[in-house]
Enzyme design. Sequence first.
Site, mmCIF file in Angstrom:
data_model
loop_
_atom_site.group_PDB
_atom_site.id
_atom_site.type_symbol
_atom_site.label_atom_id
_atom_site.label_comp_id
_atom_site.label_asym_id
_atom_site.label_seq_id
_atom_site.Cartn_x
_atom_site.Cartn_y
_atom_site.Cartn_z
ATOM 1 N N LEU A 31 -30.033 -24.314 26.731
ATOM 2 C CA LEU A 31 -31.423 -23.692 26.644
ATOM 3 C C LEU A 31 -32.550 -24.851 26.338
ATOM 4 C CD1 LEU A 31 -30.462 -21.206 23.601
ATOM 5 C CD2 LEU A 31 -31.247 -20.778 25.969
ATOM 6 N N GLY A 34 -33.156 -32.610 23.871
ATOM 7 C CA GLY A 34 -33.874 -33.544 23.731
ATOM 8 C C GLY A 34 -33.197 -35.060 23.865
ATOM 9 N N ALA A 35 -33.787 -36.038 23.307
ATOM 10 C CA ALA A 35 -33.136 -37.377 23.643
ATOM 11 C C ALA A 35 -31.769 -37.470 23.205
ATOM 12 C CB ALA A 35 -34.106 -38.575 23.179
ATOM 13 N N PHE A 36 -31.550 -37.015 22.040
ATOM 14 C CA PHE A 36 -30.322 -37.026 21.287
ATOM 15 C C PHE A 36 -29.547 -35.752 21.047
ATOM 16 C CE2 PHE A 36 -33.717 -39.779 19.573
ATOM 17 C CZ PHE A 36 -33.260 -41.181 20.283
ATOM 18 N N GLY A 37 -30.037 -34.688 21.125
ATOM 19 C CA GLY A 37 -29.320 -33.369 20.769
ATOM 20 C C GLY A 37 -29.762 -32.598 22.028
ATOM 21 N N VAL A 39 -29.287 -27.982 22.743
ATOM 22 C CA VAL A 39 -29.190 -26.673 22.423
ATOM 23 C C VAL A 39 -28.629 -25.840 23.422
ATOM 24 C CG1 VAL A 39 -30.497 -24.722 21.486
ATOM 25 C CG2 VAL A 39 -31.255 -26.963 20.834
ATOM 26 N N LYS A 59 -27.346 -25.566 18.068
ATOM 27 C CA LYS A 59 -27.851 -27.091 18.039
ATOM 28 C C LYS A 59 -26.725 -28.237 17.724
ATOM 29 C CE LYS A 59 -31.817 -29.687 16.702
ATOM 30 N NZ LYS A 59 -33.362 -29.621 16.253
ATOM 31 N N ASP A 277 -43.542 -32.165 12.842
ATOM 32 C CA ASP A 277 -43.639 -32.352 14.138
ATOM 33 C C ASP A 277 -44.194 -30.969 14.514
ATOM 34 O OD1 ASP A 277 -43.648 -32.911 16.726
ATOM 35 O OD2 ASP A 277 -41.341 -33.054 16.929
HETATM 36 N N1 ADE Z 1 -34.437 -23.521 22.988
HETATM 37 C C1 ADE Z 1 -34.216 -24.261 21.787
HETATM 38 N N2 ADE Z 1 -33.781 -23.472 20.623
HETATM 39 C C2 ADE Z 1 -34.009 -22.122 20.942
HETATM 40 C C3 ADE Z 1 -33.452 -20.934 20.295
HETATM 41 N N3 ADE Z 1 -33.219 -20.824 19.119
HETATM 42 N N4 ADE Z 1 -33.623 -19.857 21.131
HETATM 43 C C4 ADE Z 1 -34.017 -19.883 22.368
HETATM 44 N N5 ADE Z 1 -34.164 -21.048 22.944
HETATM 45 C C5 ADE Z 1 -34.182 -22.094 22.501
#
Ligand code: ADE
Length: 416
Positions: A31, A34-37, A39, A59, A277
């Site tokens: 989904l 980022g640079a380090f993580g 989802v 995550k 942030d």
């Molecule tokens: N992208 C990052 N986190 C998300 C989430 N919780 N639901 C949908 N898209 C995402």
Amino acid sequence: KECTIEEQAELLSYDNAFEVEKENITLGKQLGAGAFGRVLLAQVKGLNGKESPTPVAVKMCKFGHDKAHLRALIMELKIMIHLGKHLNIVNLLGAHTSNIDKGELWILVEYCKFGNLLKFIQRGKAQFINQIDPVSSEIDIGRTSPFPIDPLSATSLGCSYRKKSSFCNSSAPPSGGRHYELPPTSPTPRKESSISDSDYDFTYSLFINSDMAAYSKPPSSPASPSTSDCQVEPISSDSENTPGVSAPLTTTDLLCWAWQVANGMEYLTSRKVLHGDLAARNLLLASNNVVKICDFGLSREMNKNYLYIKKSNEMMPMKWMAPEAIEQRIFSIQSDVWSYGVTLWEMFTLGNTPFPGVPLTKLGTALVRGMRLEKPKYCNDQIYSLLLQCWRSNPVERPRFNQIADTLADMLSPNK
Ligand code: ADE
């Protein structure tokens, strides 16, 4: 002796009730990253004793991450446990921590099907309906858009909401655009801060008289081909969680979202957590027009002074940061209020990037000298005045999130 914020967060405990076995988690498409993580979408079996799989966002650290990033993720998990639930934050649903000694930590949070709010707004830009009267500068809230409803009159809305919900399952979205019936009495929008029961999502969505879900791609329509190792229900063919058909965005949507974010931030304040942030990229859109604040990556549990002085010189979201945060690295809930103002500016410009062309090295000095973002195109004097208040030099002179929520609720009231 006072400990650092990081040490405070480490002292927070993990709650084993959140633990989910790995075999109950089926990972799906990415989904975001980022640079380090990153989802991923996933389906989880047996969440809250439910038999049917629940879609969640997972995550995790990227492959090859270092210890510091794992530590940051642990901190985020602990802060989320400490936070508790609120409709306008991306709530924790579970975690897989049993392989943490191998560097594996999965945080399961609510999946928001319309994805990132910034991109959602940018995609909807061409069909935007500006409800600000060019002459009077008044906003025509009208009866065609969502807005928060007084819980006292919500009972009468309960039925119509449920009826609208059933559109989700029909093969075509309702014709004639969004239209919402209001109760005969004039509803006064109000804030509804903490809803703790498990049905909070539905209960609260009654107060936000809208159903974006009604316009999402019907389940029967063609969707992306699923990959063989992914049993996750396909949601859309592109990388974003794009709804198939969506109703045009309106000024009222922007105001309603702004109001919801203020409510979520008010909740964070009440839990003594600062975000650090806040930006449109860190807002997600769920069904029923519900906006959720996410990415507590920089969030910190605050010490009793509500101030946080960052020591290290990490990457910082400078263009969203208050001058005292840029210049002295002082973070507080009042520097979150500044960032909230920039976030609203992003929303009311329909997704512009703040301070284009201003070099980051000049930004702090320019802000101290009084430079501010200009009035967005789709913003009236009343909204811009709120933004300017969020950007007052003196942090204590900036409005509090509860005041901001009240101001927006007044603007959303049809007979002010
Ligand atoms: N992208 C990052 N986190 C998300 C989430 N919780 N639901 C949908 N898209 C995402």
